[in-house]
Motif scaffolding. Structure first.
Motif, PDB file in Angstrom:
ATOM      1  N   LEU A 197     105.899  20.434  73.650  1.00  8.96           N
ATOM      2  CA  LEU A 197     106.777  20.489  72.479  1.00  8.96           C
ATOM      3  C   LEU A 197     107.183  21.913  72.116  1.00  8.96           C
ATOM      4  CD1 LEU A 197     105.126  17.794  70.172  1.00  8.96           C
ATOM      5  CD2 LEU A 197     107.203  17.562  71.553  1.00  8.96           C
ATOM      6  N   VAL A 198     106.298  22.879  72.328  1.00 11.93           N
ATOM      7  CA  VAL A 198     106.594  24.262  71.924  1.00 11.93           C
ATOM      8  C   VAL A 198     107.152  25.094  73.079  1.00 11.93           C
ATOM      9  CG1 VAL A 198     104.810  24.180  70.150  1.00 11.93           C
ATOM     10  CG2 VAL A 198     104.268  25.132  72.403  1.00 11.93           C
ATOM     11  N   SER A 199     107.440  24.473  74.211  1.00  8.49           N
ATOM     12  CA  SER A 199     107.899  25.232  75.383  1.00  8.49           C
ATOM     13  C   SER A 199     109.221  25.947  75.142  1.00  8.49           C
ATOM     14  CB  SER A 199     108.019  24.309  76.597  1.00  8.49           C
ATOM     15  OG  SER A 199     108.978  23.282  76.363  1.00  8.49           O
ATOM     16  N   GLY A 200     110.008  25.462  74.191  1.00  8.55           N
ATOM     17  CA  GLY A 200     111.286  26.104  73.914  1.00  8.55           C
ATOM     18  C   GLY A 200     111.222  27.209  72.875  1.00  8.55           C
ATOM     19  N   VAL A 201     110.069  27.460  72.290  1.00  9.08           N
ATOM     20  CA  VAL A 201     109.922  28.508  71.271  1.00  9.08           C
ATOM     21  C   VAL A 201     109.851  29.869  71.969  1.00  9.08           C
ATOM     22  CG1 VAL A 201     108.439  29.442  69.465  1.00  9.08           C
ATOM     23  CG2 VAL A 201     108.754  26.963  69.676  1.00  9.08           C
ATOM     24  N   ALA A 202     110.710  30.789  71.555  1.00  6.73           N
ATOM     25  CA  ALA A 202     110.757  32.109  72.184  1.00  6.73           C
ATOM     26  C   ALA A 202     109.905  33.145  71.454  1.00  6.73           C
ATOM     27  CB  ALA A 202     112.198  32.598  72.260  1.00  6.73           C
ATOM     28  N   THR A 203     109.694  32.966  70.152  1.00  7.18           N
ATOM     29  CA  THR A 203     108.937  33.941  69.367  1.00  7.18           C
ATOM     30  C   THR A 203     107.486  34.019  69.853  1.00  7.18           C
ATOM     31  OG1 THR A 203     110.289  33.403  67.440  1.00  7.18           O
ATOM     32  CG2 THR A 203     108.219  34.583  67.036  1.00  7.18           C
ATOM     33  N   PRO A 204     106.960  35.214  70.092  1.00  8.13           N
ATOM     34  CA  PRO A 204     105.558  35.326  70.501  1.00  8.13           C
ATOM     35  C   PRO A 204     104.617  34.800  69.414  1.00  8.13           C
ATOM     36  CG  PRO A 204     106.740  37.369  70.955  1.00  8.13           C
ATOM     37  CD  PRO A 204     107.645  36.523  70.103  1.00  8.13           C
ATOM     38  N   LEU A 205     103.731  33.896  69.799  1.00 10.73           N
ATOM     39  CA  LEU A 205     102.806  33.301  68.843  1.00 10.73           C
ATOM     40  C   LEU A 205     101.597  32.775  69.611  1.00 10.73           C
ATOM     41  CD1 LEU A 205     102.921  32.647  65.703  1.00 10.73           C
ATOM     42  CD2 LEU A 205     103.345  30.284  66.416  1.00 10.73           C
TER      43      LEU A 205
END
Length: 381
Positions: free
Chosen positions: A308-316
């Motif tokens: 689900l989070v694979s498209g998030v670009a922000t480092p976290l």
């Protein structure tokens, strides 16, 4: 006695191993080139590349895959150009994507000229196999006029016959001699916008070849272990081959090659860079391996969150832990996380509890928190 472990000095004294956290080796100085708007070498950040596996003659499918690669973090994309029909699709593809486009050419110099005129940002070719000196000259002059770099791609599986005869096998020395030979063909025509790769499916040969070439030239180097295999095997070979070289300061661009969807290369590539402290992109998941104390179905949940989070670009950094007792403390450096127990769990930040939740509400709470912290939307299915 001392050992060098990934740029760190380990001192062995009796039965104890003391690791002194010294920095990785400084980046090897290289000349700066640009592939489109992306700087390569000269201290620029390590660039992540990939290659489409669509038929380039199918412009629609190729454009769609490039866009997916862009969203996954790919910064330079290479496409195969096997014939004139593929060349005729390049302008349409180039106009439809924002990531720099590199044309992969073999044997026919006319394809290289056509690709340049179609507006590609880079070429991947070996000048020794596109014809005689006049043909190399024509490609070099056209590329120089357009300030388009050329990557010389030496592959252990396609070395020149005379080098195989001389060295007996595709050794690191043979690969380096091949690269220098191809470089000279371009440099003889005043062309120096050059990048080089030395790929073998054998990790140790790959390491030796890059180390040797790095001593002989200041051109930017593109790192990769070719034909590395399935995603699991490819990740292992790439992490070792690419990671060891980067730790030694060698390398300006990288590609993780796996047998599968090229989008699967991106998390591996950025994972290697993140592990070495060179770049951060997207969500890094910290999760426990599970044990007999785990009282909720952690494994499928972790896999679902990763997807689900694979498209998030922000480092976290996100933690998913199986124990409410030790989980938050063990994941203290995570930005946010959840830890579950029997029917209940907690949401925590930096190891501190935020609130207690029923187990079935943990996933939604975590995704809400990721959206709030990054400003990016996360799908729920």
């Amino acid at each position: 006695m001392c050992l060098l472990i990934l740029g760190r000095v380990a001192r062995i004294s009796g039965k104890n191993l003391e690791v002194l956290l010294t920095p990785l080796k400084p980046r090897r100085p290289t000349r700066r080139i640009h592939i489109g708007h992306v700087p390569i070498g000269g201290g620029a950040p390590i660039v992540v590349q990939s290659m489409t596996n669509t038929d380039t003659r199918d412009a629609g499918a190729t454009i769609a895959q490039i866009r997916r690669l862009e969203r996954a973090g790919c910064e330079v994309v290479r496409v195969a150009v096997p014939d004139r029909e593929a060349v005729e699709r390049l302008a349409e593809i180039k106009a439809s994507v924002s990531v720099p486009l590199v044309a992969d050419i073999h044997f026919d110099y006319r394809l290289a000229l056509g690709a340049l005129r179609a507006g590609v940002d880079g070429l991947r070719l070996n000048p020794g196999n596109i014809g005689g000196a006049d043909k190399v000259r024509r490609v070099a002059e056209e590329a120089k006029a357009r300030q388009v770099p050329i990557r010389i791609g030496v592959n252990s599986g396609s070395l020149e016959k005379d080098l195989l005869t001389r060295y007996g096998s595709p050794t690191a020395e043979a690969m380096v001699e091949s690269a220098l030979r191809h470089m000279e063909l371009l440099q003889d025509h005043g062309f120096d916008l050059i990048k080089v790769s030395l790929k073998s499916s054998d990790v140790l040969t790959t390491l030796s070849a890059y180390r040797l070439l790095a001593q002989k030239t200041d051109v930017p180097l593109h790192l990769g272990v070719t034909e590395a295999g399935t995603p699991v095997q490819g990740a292992i070979k790439s992490a070792l081959g690419i990671g060891l070289l980067l730790a030694e300061g060698i390398g300006d661009t990288i590609r993780v090659s796996v047998t599968g969807d090229p989008e699967e290369e991106m998390p591996i590539a950025y994972g290697i860079l993140r592990a070495l402290g060179l770049r951060r992109r997207g969500v890094e998941i910290i999760s426990c391996p599970t044990c007999g104390r785990t009282e909720w179905d952690l494994i499928p949940l972790t896999q679902k969150v990763e997807k689900l989070v694979s498209g998030v670009a922000t480092p976290l950094t996100v933690a998913i832990m199986g124990c409410v007792v030790n989980g938050p403390g063990e994941a203290r450096e995570a930005d946010v996380g959840i830890a579950g127990g029997r029917g209940t769990g907690i949401l925590f930040k930096k190891g501190r509890r935020v609130r207690k939740l029923p187990q079935e509400g943990l996933l939604e709470a975590l995704l809400d928190e990721i959206e709030a912290m990054t400003g990016e939307s996360v799908p729920r299915s």
